[in-house]
Design an enzyme around this catalytic site. Structure first.
Site, PDB file in Angstrom:
ATOM      1  N   ARG A  38      -1.501  -9.177  13.205  1.00  0.00           N
ATOM      2  CA  ARG A  38      -1.862  -8.192  12.164  1.00  0.00           C
ATOM      3  C   ARG A  38      -2.727  -8.945  11.031  1.00  0.00           C
ATOM      4  O   ARG A  38      -3.637  -8.610  10.585  1.00  0.00           O
ATOM      5  CB  ARG A  38      -0.867  -7.381  11.945  1.00  0.00           C
ATOM      6  CG  ARG A  38      -0.479  -6.186  12.535  1.00  0.00           C
ATOM      7  CD  ARG A  38       0.874  -5.690  12.722  1.00  0.00           C
ATOM      8  NE  ARG A  38       1.127  -4.906  11.261  1.00  0.00           N
ATOM      9  CZ  ARG A  38       2.407  -5.043  10.754  1.00  0.00           C
ATOM     10  NH1 ARG A  38       3.369  -5.605  11.330  1.00  0.00           N
ATOM     11  NH2 ARG A  38       2.546  -4.299   9.375  1.00  0.00           N
ATOM     12  N   ARG A  76      10.658  -1.291  12.286  1.00  0.00           N
ATOM     13  CA  ARG A  76       9.377  -1.000  12.696  1.00  0.00           C
ATOM     14  C   ARG A  76       9.219  -1.946  13.963  1.00  0.00           C
ATOM     15  O   ARG A  76       9.025  -3.117  13.380  1.00  0.00           O
ATOM     16  CB  ARG A  76       8.292  -1.136  11.464  1.00  0.00           C
ATOM     17  CG  ARG A  76       7.671   0.096  11.069  1.00  0.00           C
ATOM     18  CD  ARG A  76       6.800  -0.045  10.120  1.00  0.00           C
ATOM     19  NE  ARG A  76       5.579  -0.587  10.613  1.00  0.00           N
ATOM     20  CZ  ARG A  76       4.359  -0.399   9.724  1.00  0.00           C
ATOM     21  NH1 ARG A  76       4.379   0.102   8.672  1.00  0.00           N
ATOM     22  NH2 ARG A  76       3.330  -0.879  10.190  1.00  0.00           N
ATOM     23  N   LYS A 102       0.637  -1.110  -0.137  1.00  0.00           N
ATOM     24  CA  LYS A 102      -0.134   0.087  -0.173  1.00  0.00           C
ATOM     25  C   LYS A 102       0.818   1.413   0.160  1.00  0.00           C
ATOM     26  O   LYS A 102       0.802   2.202  -0.918  1.00  0.00           O
ATOM     27  CB  LYS A 102      -0.992   0.033   1.149  1.00  0.00           C
ATOM     28  CG  LYS A 102      -2.109  -1.169   1.148  1.00  0.00           C
ATOM     29  CD  LYS A 102      -2.980  -0.934   2.143  1.00  0.00           C
ATOM     30  CE  LYS A 102      -2.327  -0.851   3.773  1.00  0.00           C
ATOM     31  NZ  LYS A 102      -1.869  -2.347   4.127  1.00  0.00           N
ATOM     32  N   ARG A 145      11.325  -5.882   5.763  1.00  0.00           N
ATOM     33  CA  ARG A 145      11.020  -4.447   6.284  1.00  0.00           C
ATOM     34  C   ARG A 145      11.670  -4.224   7.699  1.00  0.00           C
ATOM     35  O   ARG A 145      11.974  -3.058   8.150  1.00  0.00           O
ATOM     36  CB  ARG A 145       9.507  -4.183   6.142  1.00  0.00           C
ATOM     37  CG  ARG A 145       9.232  -2.539   6.493  1.00  0.00           C
ATOM     38  CD  ARG A 145       8.040  -2.292   5.902  1.00  0.00           C
ATOM     39  NE  ARG A 145       7.024  -2.801   6.970  1.00  0.00           N
ATOM     40  CZ  ARG A 145       5.501  -2.595   6.608  1.00  0.00           C
ATOM     41  NH1 ARG A 145       5.143  -2.140   5.480  1.00  0.00           N
ATOM     42  NH2 ARG A 145       4.865  -2.853   7.636  1.00  0.00           N
ATOM     43  N   ARG A 168     -10.350   0.519   7.772  1.00  0.00           N
ATOM     44  CA  ARG A 168      -9.762  -0.753   7.932  1.00  0.00           C
ATOM     45  C   ARG A 168     -10.869  -1.563   8.701  1.00  0.00           C
ATOM     46  O   ARG A 168     -10.890  -2.825   8.812  1.00  0.00           O
ATOM     47  CB  ARG A 168      -8.840  -0.859   8.998  1.00  0.00           C
ATOM     48  CG  ARG A 168      -7.157  -0.819   8.341  1.00  0.00           C
ATOM     49  CD  ARG A 168      -6.226  -0.550   9.437  1.00  0.00           C
ATOM     50  NE  ARG A 168      -4.955  -1.449   9.072  1.00  0.00           N
ATOM     51  CZ  ARG A 168      -3.874  -0.823   8.640  1.00  0.00           C
ATOM     52  NH1 ARG A 168      -3.998   0.447   8.485  1.00  0.00           N
ATOM     53  NH2 ARG A 168      -2.766  -1.410   8.775  1.00  0.00           N
TER      54      ARG A 168
HETATM   55  P1  AMP Z   1       0.064   0.657   8.817  1.00  0.00           P
HETATM   56  O1  AMP Z   1       1.312   1.406   8.670  1.00  0.00           O
HETATM   57  O2  AMP Z   1      -1.052   1.137   7.799  1.00  0.00           O
HETATM   58  O3  AMP Z   1       0.331  -0.806   8.658  1.00  0.00           O
HETATM   59  O4  AMP Z   1      -0.666   0.775  10.200  1.00  0.00           O
HETATM   60  C1  AMP Z   1       0.216   0.432  11.288  1.00  0.00           C
HETATM   61  C2  AMP Z   1      -0.683   0.141  12.468  1.00  0.00           C
HETATM   62  O5  AMP Z   1      -1.386   1.436  12.728  1.00  0.00           O
HETATM   63  C3  AMP Z   1      -1.699  -0.800  12.429  1.00  0.00           C
HETATM   64  O6  AMP Z   1      -1.404  -2.075  12.471  1.00  0.00           O
HETATM   65  C4  AMP Z   1      -2.698  -0.195  13.347  1.00  0.00           C
HETATM   66  O7  AMP Z   1      -2.521  -0.712  14.837  1.00  0.00           O
HETATM   67  C5  AMP Z   1      -2.847   1.095  13.300  1.00  0.00           C
HETATM   68  N1  AMP Z   1      -3.650   1.809  12.226  1.00  0.00           N
HETATM   69  C6  AMP Z   1      -3.286   2.227  11.057  1.00  0.00           C
HETATM   70  N2  AMP Z   1      -4.475   2.599  10.457  1.00  0.00           N
HETATM   71  C7  AMP Z   1      -5.487   2.388  11.193  1.00  0.00           C
HETATM   72  C8  AMP Z   1      -6.936   2.381  11.030  1.00  0.00           C
HETATM   73  N3  AMP Z   1      -7.419   2.948   9.678  1.00  0.00           N
HETATM   74  N4  AMP Z   1      -7.627   1.626  11.944  1.00  0.00           N
HETATM   75  C9  AMP Z   1      -7.104   1.498  13.013  1.00  0.00           C
HETATM   76  N5  AMP Z   1      -5.810   1.301  13.194  1.00  0.00           N
HETATM   77  C10 AMP Z   1      -4.868   1.739  12.277  1.00  0.00           C
END
Ligand code: AMP
Length: 191
Positions: free
Chosen positions: A145, A134, A14, A128, A89
């Site tokens: 996740r 991270r 993404k 990554r 999400r």
């Molecule tokens: P990402 O970088 O998009 O993989 O997001 C990392 C983490 O941030 C996710 O595993 C969630 O804990 C939190 N997060 C990001 N976007 C959302 C969302 N739209 N709703 C809830 N949690 C989010």
């Protein structure tokens, strides 16, 4: 440009494809994960709350996310189209996004779904972890996740299908090949 929602499992690309789309079409970009990581880095109240969820591979509660999203959207320059990366999400977030945009006379535009097999996803995320460090890219949190993705996020694909917005792209082993198809779909939507 129409708005774009980029959708897929953790590690599906993404962020990578968003960066390419943003560079090519000069759109705005909202990555909710990046927004939350920024809050954590700055030690804000929101960051403290978010950290607990992120480190456990869980989603931040919808009400909180929806507020963050609306504030971030309103702070962007209008009229260029925005790519939503990592949001929505959950079905509740999708409904809220639709409402938030329609209140502003905008709409969701199109949804781009990235489909990648789980073995490739896991390999990318572990890689990554080495490259970017991270905190949530460790095997245990990644598994959590994936589970959260399957239970709470994947059902949204049908929601987008019903809205007539879903465009699915299966991983073909080459980023350039994927980009070619994605750019063609974006251009067809914006004709
Ligand atoms: P990402 O970088 O998009 O993989 O997001 C990392 C983490 O941030 C996710 O595993 C969630 O804990 C939190 N997060 C990001 N976007 C959302 C969302 N739209 N709703 C809830 N949690 C989010």
């Amino acid at each position: 440009m129409k708005n774009i929602i980029i959708f897929g499992a953790p590690g599906s690309g993404k962020g990578t494809y968003s960066d390419e789309i943003v560079a090519k079409y000069e759109m705005g970009h909202i990555s909710t994960g990046d927004v939350l990581r920024g809050e954590i880095k700055n030690g804000t109240e929101l960051g403290k709350i978010a950290k607990g969820f992120i480190d456990n591979g869980q989603l931040i509660p919808d009400e909180l996310m929806i507020d963050i999203l609306a504030n971030t959207y309103d702070a962007l320059p209008q009229g260029k189209g925005v790519i939503f990366d990592g949001f929505p999400r959950t079905i509740a977030q999708a409904e809220a996004l639709k409402k938030m945009l329609s209140e502003r006379g905008h709409d969701m535009g199109m949804m781009i779904e990235l489909v990648v097999d789980e073995e490739t996803l896991m390999a990318r995320l572990l890689n990554r972890a080495i490259e970017q460090g991270r905190a949530d890219d460790n095997e245990e949190t990644i598994k959590k996740r994936f589970e959260v993705y399957h239970n709470q996020t994947a059902p949204l694909a049908d929601w987008f299908e019903n809205e007539g917005l879903r465009h699915t792209f299966n991983w073909k082993g080459s980023k350039d090949l994927m980009l070619e198809e994605i750019f063609a779909a974006i251009e067809a939507e914006n004709k």
